[in-house]
Design an enzyme around this catalytic site. Structure first.
Site, mmCIF file in Angstrom:
data_model
loop_
_atom_site.group_PDB
_atom_site.id
_atom_site.type_symbol
_atom_site.label_atom_id
_atom_site.label_comp_id
_atom_site.label_asym_id
_atom_site.label_seq_id
_atom_site.Cartn_x
_atom_site.Cartn_y
_atom_site.Cartn_z
ATOM 1 C CB SER A 95 -1.110 0.072 1.106
ATOM 2 O OG SER A 95 -1.622 1.092 1.606
ATOM 3 C CE1 TYR B 118 -6.176 4.441 -1.651
ATOM 4 C CE2 TYR B 118 -4.033 4.675 -0.442
ATOM 5 C CZ TYR B 118 -5.181 4.186 -0.481
ATOM 6 O OH TYR B 118 -5.678 2.899 0.278
ATOM 7 C CB THR C 64 -6.615 2.659 -5.055
ATOM 8 O OG1 THR C 64 -5.992 1.239 -4.967
ATOM 9 C CG2 THR C 64 -7.910 2.847 -4.493
ATOM 10 C CE LYS D 83 -7.696 -2.808 -3.662
ATOM 11 N NZ LYS D 83 -8.641 -1.947 -2.897
ATOM 12 C CG HIS E 291 -11.806 0.989 -0.581
ATOM 13 N ND1 HIS E 291 -10.896 1.391 -1.427
ATOM 14 C CD2 HIS E 291 -10.896 0.957 0.733
ATOM 15 C CE1 HIS E 291 -9.672 1.959 -1.065
ATOM 16 N NE2 HIS E 291 -9.794 1.730 0.383
#
Length: 376
Positions: free
Chosen positions: A106, A129, A155, A251, A275
């Protein structure tokens, strides 16, 4: 305690972790209806039991983007994993490598990309992100390439932070959060010694390296809220597709039209994901969203899925509905919090065992043979 399932690891994790961390792993948005639907709807998927099908030589391995995986699962990105166990991201990545499956780091990890890559014997995947700070995004892409990452998971379902009531109630955020977390840690001396003290620093490692200063847990929600970008559109992502030369996975897809847009954009894969029920409460469960998306994209890209998966049986269900691979989030987080690297390894062994039983009793001997025909 004998651990035979994800629910067993969840119980141990709840016992070991301060409340603010357990609720961060365990909770969802608002009333958590979508979180619960992810699990319940998946369990309602029935399989067709068959007999006398000769499934000797059963094989759980698969391949994505030219890379072999021993199981059709991936350890998905979970922020703050370094708070669940000492240098938790490194432990989880090593466990994945030992068991021959990919690990996705992440952006909001405690351990930096460089630390995890250096501590893992095989290449990792990286999750990024959509953020307002394009400089940070480009820096992370460059750092990922330098660290040997060749698969990017981008994401796209966080244009706003979900309303996660448990985080405010538990002390991850909200009034007097720091004091509340400290009091909770005092009730968990094992965690405090092993992770709280010996597991330092508790930075957001990737953010700190970019900003050149410590960015700790107290900055987590504030930094994320300030940097998520509600103005993002497909055209804003074109520079990422141009910059990133390896496989790119988007994602957070729940709608077939968004999946078709991902194909037009040039994505190599998508993750059908809500999520983990942490964003829009009331959104479709991923098991219900998956089949029409798989039908809409065909073989144009790899379709992955996450959310609600708690066993190898659930993995087989998702594959039968059209997924080519399954990302594990909470299951891996519970195991990491409960028993560190060894826990994650054992969790993957449990999933493999469940898959072998399910495949044998549905009459299939390879991942490629798992399709809708085995659904009852």
């Amino acid at each position: 305690m004998i651990v035979s399932s994800t629910s067993d690891y969840r119980k141990v994790a709840q016992r070991k972790l301060p409340r603010f961390l357990f609720d961060y792993i365990d909770g969802g948005a608002n009333a958590e209806d979508t979180l619960q639907a992810n699990v319940a709807d998946l369990r309602a998927v029935n399989l067709k039991q068959r007999v006398l099908k000769n499934v000797c030589g059963l094989n759980l391995a698969t391949e994505w983007f030219g890379e072999r995986s021993a199981l059709p699962v991936i350890l998905g990105p979970v922020g703050l994993s370094g708070m669940f166990a000492r240098r938790g991201e490194v432990q989880a990545a090593r466990a994945a490598a030992t068991k021959g499956v990919p690990y996705v780091l992440s952006t909001l990890s405690i351990c930096s990309l460089e630390e995890v890559a250096a501590g893992c014997p095989s290449p990792i995947w990286f999750q990024l992100y959509v953020l307002k700070d394009r400089g940070f995004m480009q820096s992370m892409l460059e750092r990922a390439q330098n660290a040997g990452v060749n698969i990017l998971v981008f994401t796209v379902d966080l244009p706003v932070h979900g309303s996660r009531y448990r985080d405010a109630q538990s002390g991850l955020s909200g009034p007097f959060a720091g004091a509340r977390r400290m009091l909770q840690a005092m009730t968990k001396p094992g965690w405090t010694l092993n992770v709280g003290l010996r597991g330092r620093p508790h930075d957001l490692g990737n953010v700190s390296k970019y900003l050149g200063k410590a960015t700790g847990l107290q900055d987590y929600t504030g930094w994320l809220r300030k940097n998520i970008d509600p103005s993002i559109s497909w055209s804003d992502l074109e520079w990422i597709r141009d910059f990133w030369k390896g496989p790119l996975i988007l994602k957070g897809i729940l709608d077939p039209e968004d999946a078709r847009d991902a194909v037009r954009f040039g994505a190599n894969g998508i993750v059908v994901s809500n999520h983990g029920g942490r964003q829009l409460d009331g959104a479709l469960s991923t098991v219900k969203a998956l089949p029409p998306i798989a039908d809409a994209t065909g073989s144009d890209l790899e379709v992955f899925v996450d959310s609600g998966v708690r066993s190898g049986l659930d993995v087989v269900r998702m594959l039968a509905l059209g997924a080519k691979g399954v990302l594990l989030g909470r299951a891996a987080a519970y195991a990491l919090a409960a028993a560190g690297e060894a826990g994650v390894e054992n969790m993957l062994e449990l999933f493999a065992k469940d898959m072998r039983v399910a495949m044998t009793l549905t009459g299939v001997s390879s991942i490629a043979q798992i399709e809708r025909a085995i659904l009852a």
